[in-house]
Design a protein around this motif. Sequence first.
Motif, mmCIF file in Angstrom:
data_model
loop_
_atom_site.group_PDB
_atom_site.id
_atom_site.type_symbol
_atom_site.label_atom_id
_atom_site.label_comp_id
_atom_site.label_asym_id
_atom_site.label_seq_id
_atom_site.Cartn_x
_atom_site.Cartn_y
_atom_site.Cartn_z
ATOM 1 N N HIS A 47 0.794 -1.066 -0.078
ATOM 2 C CA HIS A 47 -0.076 0.084 -0.019
ATOM 3 C C HIS A 47 0.838 1.408 0.050
ATOM 4 O O HIS A 47 1.983 1.466 0.882
ATOM 5 C CB HIS A 47 -0.830 -0.044 1.286
ATOM 6 C CG HIS A 47 -1.656 1.077 1.198
ATOM 7 N ND1 HIS A 47 -3.065 1.385 0.569
ATOM 8 C CD2 HIS A 47 -1.564 2.298 1.973
ATOM 9 C CE1 HIS A 47 -3.534 2.350 0.786
ATOM 10 N NE2 HIS A 47 -2.735 3.307 1.569
ATOM 11 N N ILE A 48 0.796 2.187 -0.896
ATOM 12 C CA ILE A 48 1.569 3.410 -1.245
ATOM 13 C C ILE A 48 0.749 4.708 -1.165
ATOM 14 O O ILE A 48 -0.327 4.575 -1.829
ATOM 15 C CB ILE A 48 2.435 3.121 -2.547
ATOM 16 C CG1 ILE A 48 3.100 2.237 -2.650
ATOM 17 C CG2 ILE A 48 2.772 4.612 -3.005
ATOM 18 C CD1 ILE A 48 3.740 1.844 -4.242
ATOM 19 N N ASN A 49 1.235 5.566 -0.337
ATOM 20 C CA ASN A 49 0.310 6.870 -0.158
ATOM 21 C C ASN A 49 1.190 7.969 -0.473
ATOM 22 O O ASN A 49 2.339 7.921 0.166
ATOM 23 C CB ASN A 49 -0.241 6.815 1.436
ATOM 24 C CG ASN A 49 -1.070 7.970 1.607
ATOM 25 O OD1 ASN A 49 -1.663 8.665 0.617
ATOM 26 N ND2 ASN A 49 -1.398 8.296 3.015
ATOM 27 N N TRP A 50 0.947 8.996 -1.048
ATOM 28 C CA TRP A 50 1.664 10.226 -1.106
ATOM 29 C C TRP A 50 0.752 11.303 -0.978
ATOM 30 O O TRP A 50 -0.393 11.242 -1.593
ATOM 31 C CB TRP A 50 2.460 10.182 -2.580
ATOM 32 C CG TRP A 50 1.706 10.331 -3.781
ATOM 33 C CD1 TRP A 50 1.022 11.302 -4.500
ATOM 34 C CD2 TRP A 50 1.056 9.161 -4.493
ATOM 35 N NE1 TRP A 50 0.311 10.964 -5.673
ATOM 36 C CE2 TRP A 50 0.472 9.486 -5.249
ATOM 37 C CE3 TRP A 50 1.098 7.664 -4.300
ATOM 38 C CZ2 TRP A 50 -0.281 8.883 -6.433
ATOM 39 C CZ3 TRP A 50 0.471 6.804 -4.953
ATOM 40 C CH2 TRP A 50 -0.347 7.370 -6.383
ATOM 41 N N TYR A 51 1.267 12.519 -0.212
ATOM 42 C CA TYR A 51 0.523 13.794 0.049
ATOM 43 C C TYR A 51 1.379 14.804 0.498
ATOM 44 O O TYR A 51 2.490 14.635 0.742
ATOM 45 C CB TYR A 51 -0.548 13.049 1.405
ATOM 46 C CG TYR A 51 0.468 12.579 2.620
ATOM 47 C CD1 TYR A 51 0.953 13.343 3.604
ATOM 48 C CD2 TYR A 51 0.818 11.218 2.639
ATOM 49 C CE1 TYR A 51 1.639 13.179 4.585
ATOM 50 C CE2 TYR A 51 1.534 10.776 3.756
ATOM 51 C CZ TYR A 51 2.081 11.642 4.695
ATOM 52 O OH TYR A 51 2.488 11.146 5.832
ATOM 53 N N ASN A 52 0.429 15.688 0.581
ATOM 54 C CA ASN A 52 1.089 17.040 1.022
ATOM 55 C C ASN A 52 0.061 17.859 1.818
ATOM 56 O O ASN A 52 -1.231 17.219 2.171
ATOM 57 C CB ASN A 52 1.729 17.809 0.106
ATOM 58 C CG ASN A 52 0.982 18.055 -1.158
ATOM 59 O OD1 ASN A 52 -0.488 18.197 -1.196
ATOM 60 N ND2 ASN A 52 1.165 18.792 -2.210
ATOM 61 N N SER A 53 0.071 19.341 2.096
ATOM 62 C CA SER A 53 -0.871 19.995 2.737
ATOM 63 C C SER A 53 -2.232 20.163 1.789
ATOM 64 O O SER A 53 -3.294 20.291 2.412
ATOM 65 C CB SER A 53 -0.187 21.132 2.911
ATOM 66 O OG SER A 53 0.222 22.029 2.113
ATOM 67 N N ASP A 54 -1.841 19.958 0.632
ATOM 68 C CA ASP A 54 -3.156 20.244 -0.488
ATOM 69 C C ASP A 54 -3.786 19.090 -0.712
ATOM 70 O O ASP A 54 -4.721 19.061 -1.332
ATOM 71 C CB ASP A 54 -2.480 21.137 -1.653
ATOM 72 C CG ASP A 54 -2.257 22.419 -1.250
ATOM 73 O OD1 ASP A 54 -2.638 22.993 -0.243
ATOM 74 O OD2 ASP A 54 -0.947 22.846 -1.838
ATOM 75 N N SER A 55 -3.158 17.650 -0.914
ATOM 76 C CA SER A 55 -3.884 16.766 -1.480
ATOM 77 C C SER A 55 -3.176 15.484 -0.940
ATOM 78 O O SER A 55 -2.169 15.392 -0.459
ATOM 79 C CB SER A 55 -3.447 16.681 -3.081
ATOM 80 O OG SER A 55 -2.139 16.515 -3.434
ATOM 81 N N THR A 56 -4.040 14.446 -1.123
ATOM 82 C CA THR A 56 -3.629 13.147 -0.648
ATOM 83 C C THR A 56 -4.113 12.042 -1.428
ATOM 84 O O THR A 56 -4.953 11.849 -1.997
ATOM 85 C CB THR A 56 -4.341 12.591 0.622
ATOM 86 O OG1 THR A 56 -3.983 13.596 1.821
ATOM 87 C CG2 THR A 56 -3.749 11.060 1.078
ATOM 88 N N ASN A 57 -3.017 10.945 -1.796
ATOM 89 C CA ASN A 57 -3.280 9.891 -2.906
ATOM 90 C C ASN A 57 -2.729 8.735 -2.454
ATOM 91 O O ASN A 57 -1.841 8.862 -1.638
ATOM 92 C CB ASN A 57 -2.657 10.433 -4.374
ATOM 93 C CG ASN A 57 -3.356 11.703 -4.899
ATOM 94 O OD1 ASN A 57 -4.219 11.495 -5.380
ATOM 95 N ND2 ASN A 57 -2.550 12.883 -4.839
ATOM 96 N N GLU A 58 -3.235 7.699 -3.008
ATOM 97 C CA GLU A 58 -2.784 6.333 -2.305
ATOM 98 C C GLU A 58 -3.250 5.387 -3.593
ATOM 99 O O GLU A 58 -4.029 5.542 -4.552
ATOM 100 C CB GLU A 58 -3.585 5.811 -0.991
ATOM 101 C CG GLU A 58 -4.928 5.758 -1.200
ATOM 102 C CD GLU A 58 -5.470 5.402 0.197
ATOM 103 O OE1 GLU A 58 -6.799 5.452 0.158
ATOM 104 O OE2 GLU A 58 -5.006 5.407 1.296
ATOM 105 N N THR A 59 -2.633 4.053 -3.517
ATOM 106 C CA THR A 59 -2.910 2.917 -4.321
ATOM 107 C C THR A 59 -2.148 1.788 -3.912
ATOM 108 O O THR A 59 -1.318 1.715 -2.807
ATOM 109 C CB THR A 59 -2.044 3.108 -5.847
ATOM 110 O OG1 THR A 59 -2.633 2.443 -6.835
ATOM 111 C CG2 THR A 59 -0.618 3.300 -5.602
ATOM 112 N N ASP A 60 -2.481 0.463 -4.266
ATOM 113 C CA ASP A 60 -2.147 -0.767 -3.789
ATOM 114 C C ASP A 60 -1.327 -1.226 -5.197
ATOM 115 O O ASP A 60 -1.990 -1.365 -6.312
ATOM 116 C CB ASP A 60 -3.184 -1.777 -3.380
ATOM 117 C CG ASP A 60 -3.680 -1.251 -2.156
ATOM 118 O OD1 ASP A 60 -2.978 -0.700 -1.437
ATOM 119 O OD2 ASP A 60 -4.806 -1.424 -1.768
#
Length: 228
Positions: free
Chosen positions: A35-48
């Motif tokens: 499970h991979i998650n990348w984010y910052n103060s403006d957005s959040t994204n994830e994928t498997d």
Amino acid sequence: ASKPNNLKLEDKTSTQVSISWSPPTDINGELRNWHINWYNSDSTNETDIASVYYKYNITRLQPCTEYTVDVKARNGAGLGEPATVPVTTDCPKPKPPVGAIVGGTVGGVCLLLLLVAGGVLYSRRWKDNASSHSEGSLELSSEDNYNKRRESQAIIGNMEMRKASLVVGGVNGLKRNQLEERRGSEVPPRVNNGMQRRGSEDPGRVNSRMQRRTSEVPGRVNSRMQRR
């Protein structure tokens, strides 16, 4: 499950990053996926992604933006501890202004035209010089040919004059020889004819002439004496 080991940034651009990792020390069961998650103060994204992969390329990112990337192992009990790495996308290189582009393009075109014009002028001058040299050489050669022709004509004229003088001299010599032959052949017959005429006269006529002369002389003398 424990967190994945050796999570790191492999490569990045202004819109994407590439990360890699290795399996966790304790899986505590069967590894089902990542499970991979990348984010910052403006957005959040994830994928498997499948458990067989240990590398992933994250796309559609914003330039000059800082992100946090988490990777977790999933087993039968759920998600394990996360491994985290911060990444920042590259900033795009500033584009030159339109005026600079147009000015540079126009300047390049002008420079190209100047180079082409200079090459054309140089080639024309070179051709003109070559043609002038060739014309000068042709003129010199024509003058040389003319002089040679005049010399040859003068030589031929002298030879013809010599031939003509030789012919005239030969003709005059032949005429002189013919005249001398004629004179030599005409004189003896006249002399011989006179001698023949004198020798062919009658002896009686000669004697009568002599008698007349002897008889005339005393008479003339006596007459002269009487007159005196």
